[in-house]
Write an enzyme that holds these catalytic residues in place. Structure first.
Site, PDB file in Angstrom:
ATOM      1  CB  SER A 142      -0.871  -0.011   1.260  1.00 23.55           C
ATOM      2  OG  SER A 142      -1.454   1.251   1.474  1.00 23.55           O
ATOM      3  CE1 TYR A 176      -4.515  -2.147   4.877  1.00 27.87           C
ATOM      4  CE2 TYR A 176      -3.359  -0.107   4.355  1.00 27.87           C
ATOM      5  CZ  TYR A 176      -4.040  -1.235   3.947  1.00 27.87           C
ATOM      6  OH  TYR A 176      -4.229  -1.470   2.604  1.00 27.87           O
TER       7      TYR A 176
END
Ligand code: NAP
Length: 252
Positions: free
Chosen positions: A158, A171
């Site tokens: 990401s 995350y």
């Protein structure tokens, strides 16, 4: 960052013919699109996910596409233990004898919270699903990947796995970890030469996870998962032979 132009890539229709590919989190979002896209290019896809009904829907879609019949492998990664992983390995061994591709796609967002308030149990769950599971699954499946002539492992990263961002907590940290895991595997496998490992950053995409992170955003302003598939296909197929230890952005 790897030098690859997704817009100019034209994957062959039979790109993944005879390849066996496991996709985690295949029931929705990017995993569903990847599974359908791999199958449409000839792969036998093993659909992993948490929710059986979602996997059955993707199974039906792949069959309706007249692609090779997939397999379904439901497993809750928060609850799975060693026997579950070994059972999955044994099933792939018995049914196919090898694994040509492994897309680590399943992931959870956790919460968007300042570190000062981040719940420790949520932190542990996010790190487990997003980082520890890809390590465990790779370790368990390495012998089967070793049976393939041209195996490809793709980890899902990401943007916040490259540059930390406030409130993205576990995350973001898990995605930094996944890039490291990909590079360590690539370096260890380089000598053998038959296995490559790369990390992919889909970028902002119209999925349930994105909607949970940005509830006020108009989903129609985002690219659909299907539009990002050229990079996934490139990394899974023979055109990326010899490419390893790299990171790819699907959107430039
Ligand atoms: P998604 O639609 O929420 O998909 C996540 C998938 O992971 C689902 O299929 C889900 O299965 C599965 N999963 C979650 N927890 C699980 C568990 N405990 N056990 C088994 N499976 C589990 O989100 P997505 O956007 O497609 O995400 C796919 C990947 O892309 C993730 O790694 C995400 O971090 C990454 N990514 C997404 C974006 C974006 O903008 N969408 C951007 C950068 C990176 P169930 O549906 O059955 O729960």
């Amino acid at each position: 960052m790897a030098n690859f132009d997704p817009a100019g890539y034209q994957p062959a229709q039979n790109l993944l013919e005879d390849r066996v590919i496991l996709v985690t989190g295949a029931g929705s979002g990017l995993g569903r699109a990847a599974a359908r896209s791999f199958a449409a290019r000839g792969a036998s896809v093993i659909l992993h996910g948490r929710t059986l009904s979602k996997l059955e829907r993707v199974y039906d879609e792949i069959v309706a596409d007249q692609s090779p019949e997939p397999a379904i492998a439901p497993l809750n990664l928060l609850k799975a233990s060693a026997p579950d992983y070994f059972a999955l390995r044994d099933r792939i061994q018995d049914d196919y004898g090898r694994l040509d591709g492994l897309l680590h796609n399943a992931g959870i967002l956790g919460t968007l919270t300042p570190l000062a308030q981040y719940d420790v149990n949520t932190w542990a769950e996010v790190m487990h699903v997003n980082l520890t599971v890809p390590f465990v699954l790779t370790q368990v499946l390495l012998p089967l990947l070793g049976n393939a002539a041209d195996a490809s492992v793709v980890f899902t990263s990401s943007g916040v796995g490259r540059r930390g961002r406030a409130y993205w907590g576990a995350y973001a940290v898990s995605k930094f970890g996944i890039e490291g895991l990909s590079q360590v595997l690539a370096d260890e496998a380089e000598e053998a030469g038959r296995l490559r490992a790369n990390a992919i950053n889909p970028g902002r995409t119209r999925t349930g996870m994105r909607a949970a992170a940005y509830p006020a955003e108009d989903p129609n302003s985002l690219p659909a998962p299907e539009s990002l598939m050229p990079t996934y296909l490139y990394l899974m197929g023979p055109d990326s032979r010899g490419v390893t230890g790299e990171t790819f952005d699907c959107q430039t």
